[in-house]
Design an enzyme around this catalytic site. Sequence first.
Site, PDB file in Angstrom:
ATOM      1  N   ARG A  23      -0.589   1.330  -8.412  1.00 40.55           N
ATOM      2  CA  ARG A  23      -1.509   2.447  -8.163  1.00 40.55           C
ATOM      3  C   ARG A  23      -2.753   2.351  -9.056  1.00 40.55           C
ATOM      4  NH1 ARG A  23       0.830   6.488  -5.227  1.00 40.55           N
ATOM      5  NH2 ARG A  23      -0.410   8.113  -6.191  1.00 40.55           N
ATOM      6  N   LEU A  67       0.877  -1.171   0.000  1.00 38.81           N
ATOM      7  CA  LEU A  67       0.000   0.000   0.000  1.00 38.81           C
ATOM      8  C   LEU A  67       0.910   1.215   0.000  1.00 38.81           C
ATOM      9  CD1 LEU A  67      -2.654  -1.003   2.703  1.00 38.81           C
ATOM     10  CD2 LEU A  67      -3.009  -0.894   0.230  1.00 38.81           C
ATOM     11  N   ASP A  68       0.568   2.240  -0.789  1.00 37.14           N
ATOM     12  CA  ASP A  68       1.455   3.396  -0.839  1.00 37.14           C
ATOM     13  C   ASP A  68       1.327   4.238   0.429  1.00 37.14           C
ATOM     14  OD1 ASP A  68      -0.645   5.254  -1.056  1.00 37.14           O
ATOM     15  OD2 ASP A  68      -0.506   5.391  -3.229  1.00 37.14           O
ATOM     16  N   ILE A  69       2.150   5.250   0.540  1.00 37.90           N
ATOM     17  CA  ILE A  69       2.247   6.018   1.778  1.00 37.90           C
ATOM     18  C   ILE A  69       0.941   6.708   2.145  1.00 37.90           C
ATOM     19  CG2 ILE A  69       3.086   8.111   0.616  1.00 37.90           C
ATOM     20  CD1 ILE A  69       4.962   8.513   3.071  1.00 37.90           C
TER      21      ILE A  69
END
Length: 306
Positions: free
Chosen positions: A194, A109-111
């Site tokens: 994404r 999961l991105d930031i």
Amino acid sequence: MPQDTVKGERIAKVIARAGVASRRDAEKLISAGLVLVNGVQIDSPALNVTDTDRIVVDGTPLEAPDVARVWIYHKPIGQVTTDRDEKGRQTVFDALPEDMPRVMSVGRLDINSEGLLLLTNDGALKRQLELPSTGLLRKYRVRINGRPKEAALEQLRAGITYEGVHYQPMDVVLDRQQGANAWLTVGIREGKNREIRKTMAAMGWTVNRLIRVSYGPFQLGQLKEGQVEELRRKVLRDQLGLSYDDVAPPPTGKPSIKGNARKSGASKASFGKPNTGRLGGGKPTTDKSGPRLGKPNTRKPSADEA
């Protein structure tokens, strides 16, 4: 040599099974000359080994592989899903309890994304759970800035191409419109880099909150932000088809948490049940699709899938 006469398993798979590195990273260690088998340096992963072989990885003898274990972690915004960050940002692994063994994330999961992140000590299981061929559905609650029309949602359900990348059909439900924002429930199986943010951008919408609520049969449930909880072996056996010999004994105690968030108290994750958490409103979602652990394909799992 006939295939049925070859004994043992590929060296990279054995290293991954021991939780030292993913299979792909194990192959890199081998290519770099950092792996010894019975005192001999090897430079190719095309080698089968057995329990009688002595394996050393980067100067450390390889221990017998631990039984497969899986944890659910409620990732907060602001953490990166990587072992080390060149910008000095906090990683998911920095936040884990100190008594946890070395683990790897299943996907990323991105930031700026939050919610359910699976962790495991088993490199082979990690890869299997990440591959699109398993058919595991990842569900997200997504808040967008925009007013989605049914025609646009139908495009996403049919699959779209954006900036030269084709995205497979996704499950999309409009939960509610809330002023200038709308809450959607989105389900994807492919997990490209994404993917949700990019497909929403293709429709002219901006994602301003993204929460993963389930990964295959495993659901975030009421697990608090920053908490981590180990799955019991009965759950792994029932949901992933692992035998009792493959998985660890049932964990005991409450979900673990590191830092000040411990004050929030313990609460349970859910397994194979409808998710009733209504983040931002909307109907509860149920994932009826069980995992299909078939033959892996060759597509490399993405960096941050959401």
